[in-house]
Design a protein around this motif. Structure first.
Motif, PDB file in Angstrom:
ATOM      1  N   ASN A   1      66.320  98.990  99.359  1.00  0.00           N
ATOM      2  CA  ASN A   1      67.115  98.120 100.228  1.00  0.00           C
ATOM      3  C   ASN A   1      68.436  98.759 100.659  1.00  0.00           C
ATOM      4  O   ASN A   1      69.347  98.064 101.110  1.00  0.00           O
ATOM      5  N   GLY A   2      68.545 100.068 100.500  1.00  0.00           N
ATOM      6  CA  GLY A   2      69.646 100.804 101.123  1.00  0.00           C
ATOM      7  C   GLY A   2      70.888 100.992 100.290  1.00  0.00           C
ATOM      8  O   GLY A   2      71.851 101.610 100.762  1.00  0.00           O
ATOM      9  N   ASN A   3      70.917 100.445  99.054  1.00  0.00           N
ATOM     10  CA  ASN A   3      72.045 100.700  98.146  1.00  0.00           C
ATOM     11  C   ASN A   3      73.427 100.368  98.695  1.00  0.00           C
ATOM     12  O   ASN A   3      74.416 100.992  98.326  1.00  0.00           O
ATOM     13  N   GLY A   4      73.529  99.357  99.555  1.00  0.00           N
ATOM     14  CA  GLY A   4      74.845  98.964 100.080  1.00  0.00           C
ATOM     15  C   GLY A   4      75.561  98.013  99.139  1.00  0.00           C
ATOM     16  O   GLY A   4      75.450  98.136  97.913  1.00  0.00           O
ATOM     17  N   ASP A   5      76.301  97.050  99.709  1.00  0.00           N
ATOM     18  CA  ASP A   5      76.909  96.000  98.897  1.00  0.00           C
ATOM     19  C   ASP A   5      75.885  94.872  98.807  1.00  0.00           C
ATOM     20  O   ASP A   5      75.647  94.143  99.777  1.00  0.00           O
ATOM     21  N   LEU A   6      75.265  94.737  97.647  1.00  0.00           N
ATOM     22  CA  LEU A   6      74.105  93.852  97.504  1.00  0.00           C
ATOM     23  C   LEU A   6      74.220  92.980  96.253  1.00  0.00           C
ATOM     24  O   LEU A   6      74.687  93.448  95.207  1.00  0.00           O
ATOM     25  N   GLY A   7      73.791  91.748  96.363  1.00  0.00           N
ATOM     26  CA  GLY A   7      73.558  90.931  95.179  1.00  0.00           C
ATOM     27  C   GLY A   7      72.105  91.121  94.773  1.00  0.00           C
ATOM     28  O   GLY A   7      71.230  91.237  95.640  1.00  0.00           O
ATOM     29  N   ILE A   8      71.869  91.186  93.474  1.00  0.00           N
ATOM     30  CA  ILE A   8      70.488  91.312  92.994  1.00  0.00           C
ATOM     31  C   ILE A   8      70.135  90.013  92.303  1.00  0.00           C
ATOM     32  O   ILE A   8      70.794  89.602  91.339  1.00  0.00           O
ATOM     33  N   TYR A   9      69.113  89.353  92.815  1.00  0.00           N
ATOM     34  CA  TYR A   9      68.635  88.097  92.226  1.00  0.00           C
ATOM     35  C   TYR A   9      67.436  88.414  91.344  1.00  0.00           C
ATOM     36  O   TYR A   9      66.470  89.030  91.800  1.00  0.00           O
ATOM     37  N   LEU A  10      67.507  88.005  90.068  1.00  0.00           N
ATOM     38  CA  LEU A  10      66.398  88.211  89.123  1.00  0.00           C
ATOM     39  C   LEU A  10      65.894  86.840  88.675  1.00  0.00           C
ATOM     40  O   LEU A  10      66.703  85.940  88.406  1.00  0.00           O
ATOM     41  N   HIS A  11      64.595  86.671  88.563  1.00  0.00           N
ATOM     42  CA  HIS A  11      64.027  85.361  88.232  1.00  0.00           C
ATOM     43  C   HIS A  11      62.789  85.562  87.358  1.00  0.00           C
ATOM     44  O   HIS A  11      61.890  86.311  87.727  1.00  0.00           O
ATOM     45  N   VAL A  12      62.798  84.930  86.202  1.00  0.00           N
ATOM     46  CA  VAL A  12      61.604  84.949  85.344  1.00  0.00           C
ATOM     47  C   VAL A  12      61.204  83.501  85.093  1.00  0.00           C
ATOM     48  O   VAL A  12      61.989  82.727  84.526  1.00  0.00           O
TER      49      VAL A  12
ATOM     50  N   PHE B   1      70.314  90.696  98.340  1.00  0.00           N
ATOM     51  CA  PHE B   1      70.905  90.055  99.519  1.00  0.00           C
ATOM     52  C   PHE B   1      72.291  90.649  99.747  1.00  0.00           C
ATOM     53  O   PHE B   1      72.939  91.108  98.798  1.00  0.00           O
ATOM     54  N   ALA B   2      72.698  90.637 101.009  1.00  0.00           N
ATOM     55  CA  ALA B   2      73.984  91.266 101.355  1.00  0.00           C
ATOM     56  C   ALA B   2      75.136  90.448 100.788  1.00  0.00           C
ATOM     57  O   ALA B   2      75.117  89.215 100.836  1.00  0.00           O
ATOM     58  N   ILE B   3      76.120  91.125 100.221  1.00  0.00           N
ATOM     59  CA  ILE B   3      77.349  90.446  99.782  1.00  0.00           C
ATOM     60  C   ILE B   3      78.547  91.121 100.449  1.00  0.00           C
ATOM     61  O   ILE B   3      78.437  92.242 100.950  1.00  0.00           O
ATOM     62  N   ASN B   4      79.678  90.418 100.445  1.00  0.00           N
ATOM     63  CA  ASN B   4      80.887  90.976 101.053  1.00  0.00           C
ATOM     64  C   ASN B   4      81.360  92.184 100.268  1.00  0.00           C
ATOM     65  O   ASN B   4      81.122  92.273  99.057  1.00  0.00           O
ATOM     66  N   PRO B   5      82.061  93.126 100.929  1.00  0.00           N
ATOM     67  CA  PRO B   5      82.669  94.229 100.181  1.00  0.00           C
ATOM     68  C   PRO B   5      83.606  93.658  99.121  1.00  0.00           C
ATOM     69  O   PRO B   5      84.121  92.548  99.288  1.00  0.00           O
ATOM     70  N   PRO B   6      83.833  94.368  98.031  1.00  0.00           N
ATOM     71  CA  PRO B   6      84.649  93.801  96.946  1.00  0.00           C
ATOM     72  C   PRO B   6      86.089  93.566  97.391  1.00  0.00           C
ATOM     73  O   PRO B   6      86.667  94.404  98.073  1.00  0.00           O
ATOM     74  N   PRO B   7      86.673  92.410  96.995  1.00  0.00           N
ATOM     75  CA  PRO B   7      88.085  92.167  97.312  1.00  0.00           C
ATOM     76  C   PRO B   7      88.963  93.222  96.616  1.00  0.00           C
ATOM     77  O   PRO B   7      88.725  93.562  95.459  1.00  0.00           O
ATOM     78  N   THR B   8      89.960  93.726  97.326  1.00  0.00           N
ATOM     79  CA  THR B   8      90.821  94.762  96.738  1.00  0.00           C
ATOM     80  C   THR B   8      92.031  94.167  96.050  1.00  0.00           C
ATOM     81  O   THR B   8      92.642  94.805  95.184  1.00  0.00           O
TER      82      THR B   8
END
Ligand code: PDD
Length: 288
Positions: free
Chosen positions: A81-92, A117-124
């Motif tokens: 998925n391109g290794n950008g700023d991403l949230g990873i959702y895990l579900h079992v 899923f895309a997330i915003n860049p981290p707040p500085t």
């Protein structure tokens, strides 16, 4: 189109298929995590997986991936998925069963699903960079809305399993004040000296249709006294009869609670009377 992970394979999200008999769908019977990742760097990976493993253990889902196994899957998913700023959702979830029943099924394999899923860049935190929220305030009602027939049934499932683990068919529940609420999947009634009582409708119980029909039938077709009122645990333990009601059980007499007999320990006479009345009138529509 993003790629997702499902049960051992990576695939486009549009191709991922989960059975509607999955207990995650039917009962909310599962555990999830969301882990942020910025340009391939994970935040809090170890405590996120620790929490997931604790949750799985607490609800008795046997799924024993190590941290390394989770990390390997997540790395592949991020790469896809391109290794950008991403949230990873895990579900079992507990997995897909052939039938619907509250008790934990045996021999099912947990369903494992993950997507990004895309997330915003981290707040500085630097001047001028702040985003802010406005919020509402509310009394915390989680999960004090048992009058809603929600599919989020994990709490019910865990209580049901408590009874099953002890060798029983159901678990009856009491609130913090030791007042009777209901069963994990049914409403509850007691009989004392010929008087039938059931807890009043409020946020603590599901307004069962069997309960509604039974009350209507008893009031319309019998001279039995019927009360909707708060019932203490002491009254339940001292009752002559205890019944459970649900669409799948109709009226189920309870002969023992925690191994101690209810009344005589036999199915009681008022139950026989009520069940016969129910059988005779259950097809009547109470609103006609
Ligand atoms: N259970 N209370 C709870 C928590 C229930 O899940 C149910 C029904 C009832 C009785 O409602 P009714 O009489 O409308 O069936 C009360 C269904 C049968 C189930 O989950 O299988």
């Amino acid at each position: 189109m993003s790629d997702v992970y499902l049960n051992g394979s990576f695939m486009p999200a549009s191709e991922a298929r989960i059975s509607p008999m999955d207990r995650g769908f039917l009962f909310g019977d599962g555990i999830y995590e969301v882990i942020p990742s910025y340009q391939g760097k994970l935040v809090g990976f170890t405590p996120h997986i620790d929490r997931m493993q604790r949750g799985l253990a607490e609800i008795g889902i046997q799924f024993d991936w190590s941290h390394a196994q989770w990390l390997e899957m997540i790395r592949q998913l991020l790469d896809l998925n391109g290794n950008g700023d991403l949230g990873i959702y895990l579900h079992v979830s507990r997995g897909t069963d052939s039938k619907r029943g509250h008790a934990f099924p045996s021999g099912v394999t947990p369903t494992v699903f993950a997507f990004t899923f895309a997330i915003n860049p981290p707040p500085t935190g630097l001047p001028g960079s702040a985003k802010s929220f406005q919020v509402a305030s509310a009394q915390d009602l989680r999960w004090k809305r048992c009058h809603i027939k929600s599919t989020a049934l994990l709490g019910n499932v865990l209580h049901h399993q408590q009874g099953v683990d002890a060798g029983y068919q159901e678990t009856i529940l009491f609130n913090d004040q030791d007042e009777l609420t209901e069963g994990s999947s049914c409403n509850a009634f007691i009989v004392k000296d010929g008087v039938i009582s059931t807890p009043p409708l409020d946020h603590q119980i599901l307004p069962g249709i069997t309960r509604l029909l039974l009350l209507h039938i008893l009031r319309t077709h019998s001279t039995l006294t019927v009360q909707e009122r708060v019932i203490s645990k002491a009254e339940v333990l001292d009752a002559d009869e205890v019944w459970l009601t649900s669409s799948s059980k109709e009226l189920m007499p309870v002969v023992a609670i925690d191994g101690k007999p209810v009344g005589s320990g036999e199915v009681g006479p008022v139950w026989h009377q009520a069940q016969q009345l129910f059988a005779a009138h259950k097809f009547d529509d109470p609103h006609q």
